[in-house]
Design a protein around this motif. Structure first.
Motif, PDB file in Angstrom:
ATOM      1  N   ASN A  82       0.882  -1.207  -0.148  1.00  0.00           N
ATOM      2  CA  ASN A  82       0.002   0.096   0.210  1.00  0.00           C
ATOM      3  C   ASN A  82       0.997   1.143   0.151  1.00  0.00           C
ATOM      4  N   THR A 115       6.819   9.390   6.420  1.00  0.00           N
ATOM      5  CA  THR A 115       6.768  10.292   7.789  1.00  0.00           C
ATOM      6  C   THR A 115       5.793   9.405   8.785  1.00  0.00           C
ATOM      7  N   TYR A 116       5.958   9.619   9.846  1.00  0.00           N
ATOM      8  CA  TYR A 116       5.240   9.156  11.041  1.00  0.00           C
ATOM      9  C   TYR A 116       3.729   8.998  10.513  1.00  0.00           C
ATOM     10  N   LEU A 117       3.094  10.287  10.193  1.00  0.00           N
ATOM     11  CA  LEU A 117       1.738  10.089   9.941  1.00  0.00           C
ATOM     12  C   LEU A 117       1.512   9.425   8.630  1.00  0.00           C
ATOM     13  N   GLU A 118       2.502   9.427   7.640  1.00  0.00           N
ATOM     14  CA  GLU A 118       2.137   8.370   6.301  1.00  0.00           C
ATOM     15  C   GLU A 118       2.229   7.138   7.020  1.00  0.00           C
ATOM     16  N   GLN A 119       2.926   6.798   7.816  1.00  0.00           N
ATOM     17  CA  GLN A 119       2.930   5.240   8.202  1.00  0.00           C
ATOM     18  C   GLN A 119       1.801   4.932   8.829  1.00  0.00           C
ATOM     19  N   LYS A 120       1.330   5.905   9.714  1.00  0.00           N
ATOM     20  CA  LYS A 120       0.096   5.772  10.755  1.00  0.00           C
ATOM     21  C   LYS A 120      -1.130   5.537   9.626  1.00  0.00           C
ATOM     22  N   ASP A 121      -1.085   6.472   8.668  1.00  0.00           N
ATOM     23  CA  ASP A 121      -2.323   6.267   7.369  1.00  0.00           C
ATOM     24  C   ASP A 121      -2.363   4.849   6.824  1.00  0.00           C
ATOM     25  N   LEU A 122      -1.285   4.239   6.786  1.00  0.00           N
ATOM     26  CA  LEU A 122      -1.172   3.026   5.995  1.00  0.00           C
ATOM     27  C   LEU A 122      -1.067   1.950   6.644  1.00  0.00           C
ATOM     28  N   ASP A 123      -1.068   2.148   8.156  1.00  0.00           N
ATOM     29  CA  ASP A 123      -1.163   1.125   9.271  1.00  0.00           C
ATOM     30  C   ASP A 123       0.245   0.299   9.079  1.00  0.00           C
ATOM     31  N   GLU A 160       4.475   0.202  10.271  1.00  0.00           N
ATOM     32  CA  GLU A 160       5.552   0.804  11.113  1.00  0.00           C
ATOM     33  C   GLU A 160       6.814   0.300  10.589  1.00  0.00           C
TER      34      GLU A 160
END
Length: 484
Positions: free
Chosen positions: A411, A424-432, A434
């Motif tokens: 994804n 970024t941290y937020l992009e990783q969060k959105d993609l679930d 880490e």
């Protein structure tokens, strides 16, 4: 006259000089031996075994259909099997094609020679690669090889009686088990089908598409394991190439077939190398590089590289693809070896064993020469350190190959899938997703590790010892074209 026809890496009857020589008269016992110790070597695996079994099964069926006979298959100690056959049935001659594999086979063949001499047995070995066995003249290697390869393939001819004897049953052959899901099927029918489809269709963009694992799976001939196990001969392939009607071909295809034919010569060139210097299997070709990596082997790096978890998506995708398929195109093999040897600073003498197991087409002469070339220990080749990010964007620009073989990243946006650590941290969060948990951070910084590796190699390469050894290697191994 009673004879043994000993099949080895020549699982065919067409263009098989040993077959014709044995079958011209007398009584002949066709034999294949699974050497127990060979299959337990750290370079052997179930990939090799499955391809051999496929090929042998088809050859055996061919014997039944054509000759009302069968291949007599044994498993155990080769020397003991041959000795017992000679003693029990009073064989006087043995016919086989020469094979050039590794030190184990070299030692085995010497033991066989000693046994046959003791028993007063003629062992006639035929040539199938066109290499120079005695008094090698480097300047004439190319012309002599061309003379060999341009001979027309010979048809199977028999004027003998095939013997039938009892063969002992055996349990499952012990070797390294690998759970690949898409290994090429062995057998001559497969080889001929691949050759035909390559000549008629797949070779059109061979030169342009062979470098990427995305296109190389189709654009490459895929004949390499068949050449290794001899279900088809080099002369048969060459004859098909040269017989193809060039007037109906595109300019691209003509160039592609010319390029492919040159690789048949390189195949034999590398077999010549291991024949001339078997030591390249286990020691640096240029001894000035001894001690370079041996004492700094990182087991954690080695394990991550083997299972495709280095944190470099394209490297990991290629390794996972290789494990699943038992094959990957040449450039990606070179990248995997280069990454292990330079960025991870792993000794080729260990990494080569793992890759040997995975390559269904494992050919020691090519294998060890290429490992040393891609590890910088020949002293005569360009130091080629592959940039895994550049290879990724060049060979898999939209990341489709990565996303298929590293599904953890499926994804991730195309522009970042080559370097997911830049999310970024937020992009990783959105993609679930880490990085560091679901997929690892890069195991090393490839820029700094490449520089360190390059400096270490050049430090040795500039020494008088390395230069002196390099000149000796060139005189012994380098290819040179002679007069026709």
């Amino acid at each position: 006259m009673k004879k043994i026809l000993w099949f080895r890496h020549d699982l065919r009857v067409e263009d098989n000089l040993a077959f014709n020589a044995a079958c011209k008269d007398g009584e002949v016992l066709p034999v294949f031996i699974y050497d127990q110790n060979y299959w337990e070597l750290e370079t052997s695996s179930s990939y090799h075994l499955k391809f051999t079994q496929d090929s042998l099964e088809e050859l055996n069926q061919n014997f039944k259909d054509q000759f009302n006979s069968n291949i007599h298959i044994y498993y155990g100690n080769t020397l003991k099997v041959l000795d017992e056959l000679i003693n029990k049935y009073k064989f006087e001659e043995i016919y086989s094609n020469q094979i050039f594999r590794n030190q184990y086979i070299l030692d085995l063949d010497q033991k066989c020679k000693n046994l046959f001499k003791e028993k007063n047995i003629l062992w006639q070995q035929e040539q199938q690669f066109g290499i120079q066995l005695e008094n090698r003249k480097r300047n004439f290697w190319s012309s002599q090889w061309n003379n060999f390869i341009d001979l027309n393939p010979v048809k199977a001819q028999i004027n003998c009686k095939f013997l039938k004897v009892d063969t002992p049953s055996f349990d499952k052959i012990k070797t390294k088990e690998i759970d690949g899901t898409n290994i090429q099927k062995g057998g001559r029918k497969q080889a001929l089908s691949l050759l035909q489809s390559f000549l008629e269709q797949r070779s059109e963009n061979y030169q342009k598409e062979m470098s990427s694992p995305v296109t190389g799976e189709v654009a490459c001939s895929r004949l390499s394991p068949h050449i290794t196990y001899g279900t088809i001969s080099l002369r048969e392939i060459n004859f098909a190439i040269t017989s193809a009607k060039k007037e109906n071909m595109s300019f691209n295809k003509v160039k592609s077939l010319r390029s492919f034919r040159s690789r048949l010569a390189w195949h034999c060139h590398f077999i010549q190398k291991i024949y001339d210097e078997p030591e390249i299997e286990w020691q640096n070709m240029n001894r000035a590089y001894d001690g370079l990596r041996e004492n700094s082997f990182n087991e954690e790096y080695h394990h991550a590289w083997k299972i495709g978890l280095t944190g470099y998506p394209f490297v990991d995708a290629c390794m996972r693809y290789l494990k699943a398929n038992g094959w990957i195109n040449f450039r990606m093999r070179a990248m995997l070896v280069s990454f292990a040897s330079y960025q991870l600073w792993l000794d080729w003498k260990r990494t080569s064993k793992h890759m040997a197991q995975l390559f269904t087409d494992y050919e020691p002469g090519i294998h060890y020469s290429q490992f040393q070339m891609q590890s910088g220990t020949t002293g005569i080749n360009t130091i080629r350190i592959y940039n895994p990010i550049k290879q990724s964007t060049d060979q898999d620009p939209n990341g489709s190959f990565i996303k298929k073989w590293v599904p953890e990243l499926q994804n991730v946006p195309d522009k970042l899938v080559h370097e997911p650590w830049k999310l970024t941290y937020l992009e990783q969060k959105d993609l679930d997703l880490e990085i560091g948990k679901h997929y690892p951070h890069p195991i090393v910084d490839h820029h700094s590790s490449s520089k360190i590796a390059r400096d270490k190699i050049w430090q040795i390469k500039k020494t008088d010892e390395a230069k002196f050894n390099a000149q000796k290697i060139l005189r012994k191994h380098a290819s040179a074209k002679g007069r026709r």
